[in-house]
Scaffold this motif. Structure first.
Motif, short mmCIF file in Angstrom:
data_model
loop_
_atom_site.label_atom_id
_atom_site.label_comp_id
_atom_site.label_asym_id
_atom_site.label_seq_id
_atom_site.Cartn_x
_atom_site.Cartn_y
_atom_site.Cartn_z
N THR A 54 0.84 -1.21 0.00
CA THR A 54 0.00 0.00 0.00
C THR A 54 0.87 1.25 0.00
O THR A 54 0.63 2.19 -0.76
N ALA A 55 1.89 1.27 0.85
CA ALA A 55 2.73 2.46 1.02
C ALA A 55 3.59 2.76 -0.21
O ALA A 55 3.74 3.93 -0.59
N LEU A 56 4.12 1.73 -0.85
CA LEU A 56 5.06 1.94 -1.96
C LEU A 56 4.43 1.85 -3.33
O LEU A 56 4.83 2.55 -4.27
N HIS A 57 3.43 0.97 -3.47
CA HIS A 57 2.87 0.72 -4.81
C HIS A 57 1.43 1.18 -4.96
O HIS A 57 0.82 0.97 -6.01
N GLY A 58 0.84 1.77 -3.92
CA GLY A 58 -0.52 2.29 -4.01
C GLY A 58 -1.58 1.21 -4.11
O GLY A 58 -2.68 1.45 -4.60
N GLU A 59 -1.27 0.00 -3.63
CA GLU A 59 -2.23 -1.11 -3.68
C GLU A 59 -3.13 -1.07 -2.45
O GLU A 59 -2.66 -0.97 -1.32
N SER A 60 -4.45 -1.12 -2.65
CA SER A 60 -5.38 -1.08 -1.52
C SER A 60 -5.56 -2.47 -0.91
O SER A 60 -5.61 -3.47 -1.63
N ASN A 61 -5.64 -2.51 0.42
CA ASN A 61 -5.78 -3.79 1.13
C ASN A 61 -6.66 -3.62 2.36
O ASN A 61 -6.85 -2.50 2.84
N SER A 62 -7.20 -4.73 2.85
CA SER A 62 -7.91 -4.73 4.13
C SER A 62 -7.57 -6.03 4.85
O SER A 62 -7.47 -7.08 4.22
N VAL A 63 -7.41 -5.94 6.17
CA VAL A 63 -7.01 -7.12 6.96
C VAL A 63 -7.48 -6.95 8.40
O VAL A 63 -7.62 -5.83 8.89
N LEU A 64 -7.74 -8.07 9.07
CA LEU A 64 -8.12 -8.07 10.48
C LEU A 64 -7.05 -8.79 11.30
O LEU A 64 -6.61 -9.88 10.93
N LEU A 65 -6.64 -8.16 12.41
CA LEU A 65 -5.76 -8.83 13.38
C LEU A 65 -6.67 -9.35 14.50
O LEU A 65 -7.33 -8.56 15.17
N SER A 85 8.47 2.59 8.53
CA SER A 85 8.87 4.00 8.50
C SER A 85 10.35 4.19 8.19
O SER A 85 10.78 5.28 7.79
N LYS A 86 11.14 3.13 8.36
CA LYS A 86 12.58 3.22 8.08
C LYS A 86 12.88 3.14 6.58
O LYS A 86 13.98 3.47 6.14
N GLU A 87 11.88 2.68 5.80
CA GLU A 87 12.10 2.53 4.36
C GLU A 87 11.99 3.89 3.67
O GLU A 87 11.23 4.76 4.08
N LYS A 88 12.74 4.03 2.58
CA LYS A 88 12.75 5.30 1.84
C LYS A 88 11.37 5.62 1.28
O LYS A 88 10.66 4.72 0.84
N ASP A 89 11.03 6.88 1.27
CA ASP A 89 9.78 7.42 0.68
C ASP A 89 8.51 7.07 1.46
O ASP A 89 7.46 7.68 1.23
N VAL A 90 8.57 6.09 2.36
CA VAL A 90 7.36 5.71 3.08
C VAL A 90 6.98 6.76 4.11
O VAL A 90 5.84 7.19 4.19
N ASN A 91 7.95 7.20 4.87
CA ASN A 91 7.68 8.12 5.97
C ASN A 91 7.09 9.45 5.49
O ASN A 91 6.31 10.09 6.17
N ARG A 152 -1.63 10.17 -2.12
CA ARG A 152 -0.95 9.76 -0.87
C ARG A 152 -1.68 8.57 -0.27
O ARG A 152 -2.91 8.62 -0.06
N PRO A 153 -0.99 7.48 0.02
CA PRO A 153 -1.65 6.32 0.63
C PRO A 153 -2.06 6.62 2.08
O PRO A 153 -1.34 7.33 2.79
#
Length: 434
Positions: A54-65, A85-91, A152-153
């Motif tokens: 979702t953060a890098l490729h703009g793919e939508s997802n849904s999940v339950l924990l 958050s440590k990955e480039k461009d994500v933060n 923006r995701p």
């Protein structure tokens, strides 16, 4: 050489204990995230991959924990977000919206909170929207920087997810899942819940738009792991100012965890709840007993702290009752046994109490009916008894049916610990519970 001397510098015991309290209290109260959660590697990898897409490729997802309270759902999510958050461009691009079912009790409040967290109050202004869907679509549209690929995701985190199910028409869930499924904007919806049957609570139209991804966290910790966690939580680091004190403390902690009485106390906690928050409470109680005169935790401290943790609040409440109120409780329990759990009223309880007085031929416990009524009402205020009828029912107070919310063990424990409890009352109680 100078480093070695610095390490061997003797620090006064008072300062050592103060520093010890500071280090361990911060560890137990703040609950710092571990570098990587234990025993949930597969779940961590799965969730990280979903949110990364979702953060890098703009793919939508849904999940339950899904998992019991204290299983580590929030810790897992925070750990994944920290790594992400440590990955480039994500933060710079990923926006987060945190909602809680206990706080956002309807969709209107939730929408205001979404607007606030996305910093779009000025954009929305005084605009009037025809529906929730229009409002949400406008908010997501406002985040676009051009075409869809540069939007923006947004990550929606729904804590106490099962409470959102009770919102009118499940509008919030429907619209969030609809956006994630139709790929109108890059969003990820993550729900946290302790209800295994949460999908059964969703409306058909909501369920059809949910991805049905579920990540289960079921505690697989063993008792040796639990004891090891206790030891690691009390362990002092190498950087502690007084190395000699730290070594003595760590040796005492190791010996403490091997003590039979401590093992029994920890086993009881482990069997009751594997939740580490309750463990932290136990350790905080133990830590509060560490003083300059006794700079270590003794097995007796753990046993006493365990007793405090498992203390019965209602049984403790009984210790502060008057003799009359205690006698009424015994009379209620006697009625419960005689009539096999059937409800009772004040008149029945008072009659049972009078039988006790007649047997004793004592004037010591003679009370006016108004005083007995007041004592009975006080027991109701303390929620030791509860009425069967609704508050609006027109029944005389003397004849209003009640149920006792205490069991025999709680009453007997209270009688044993009751200060200066008359012998004849104890004997009456014993005869009632025989």
């Amino acid at each position: 050489m100078s480093k070695r001397k610095a390490r061997e510098t003797h620090v006064p015991v008072g300062e050592c204990v103060a520093q010890l309290q500071k280090v361990l209290r911060e560890r137990l109260c703040r609950g710092e995230l571990p570098e990587k959660p234990e025993g949930v590697d597969a779940q961590h990898k799965h969730l990280l991959e979903l949110l990364r897409r979702t953060a890098l490729h703009g793919e939508s997802n849904s999940v339950l924990l899904v998992g019991p309270r204290g299983a580590g759902k929030t810790m897992l999510l925070k750990s994944v977000l920290k790594e992400l958050s440590k990955e480039k461009d994500v933060n710079k691009t990923l926006m987060q919206v945190h909602l809680n079912g206990l706080l956002q009790t309807d969709d209107k409040i939730a929408l205001k909170e979404i607007t606030r967290q996305l910093h779009l109050e000025n954009v929305v202004g005084d605009k009037v929207f025809g529906s929730f869907a229009e409002n949400l679509a406008f908010l997501l549209e406002a985040l676009k920087k051009g075409d869809r690929s540069s939007s923006r995701p947004v990550l929606f985190l729904l804590d106490e997810f099962d409470l959102f199910v009770h919102h009118k028409n499940q509008t919030l869930l429907y619209n969030l899942f609809d956006v994630s499924q139709s790929a109108q904007a890059p969003i990820a919806v993550v729900g946290l819940t302790c209800r295994l049957d949460v999908l059964e609570l969703l409306e058909k139209r909501v369920k059809s738009r949910f991805s049905h991804r579920q990540i289960h966290l079921l505690s697989g910790a063993t008792f040796p792991d639990y004891v090891q966690r206790v030891q690691s939580k009390l362990w002092l680091p190498e950087q502690f100012p007084d190395q000699r004190f730290a070594q003595e403390w760590n040796n005492s902690v190791k010996a403490l965890c091997e003590d039979k009485s401590v093992e029994d106390a920890l086993q009881r906690h482990f069997n009751s709840s594997k939740d580490f928050r309750s463990l932290h409470m136990l350790l905080m109680l133990c830590l509060s007993r560490v003083t300059v005169a006794k700079p270590c935790i003794k097995p007796a401290d753990v046993v006493e702290a365990s007793r405090v943790c498992f203390a019965d609040a209602k049984a403790n409440m009984l210790h502060g009752l008057s003799i009359l109120e205690l006698c009424l409780i015994i009379a209620m329990k006697h009625l419960n046994d005689v009539y096999e759990g059937e409800p009772f009223n004040l008149q029945m309880v008072h009659n049972e109490f009078k039988k006790f007085l007649q047997r004793k031929s004592s004037t010591m416990y003679q009370f006016e009916p108004a005083v007995v009524m007041k004592a009975f009402e006080h027991l109701q205020q303390l929620e030791l008894i509860r009425p069967l009828d609704s508050p609006g029912a027109r029944t005389q107070r003397e004849f209003q049916l009640m149920r006792l919310l205490l069991d025999t063990s709680q009453i007997m424990e209270a009688l044993q610990k009751y200060p200066q409890c008359p012998t004849d009352v104890k004997q009456w109680a014993m005869s009632a519970f025989a």
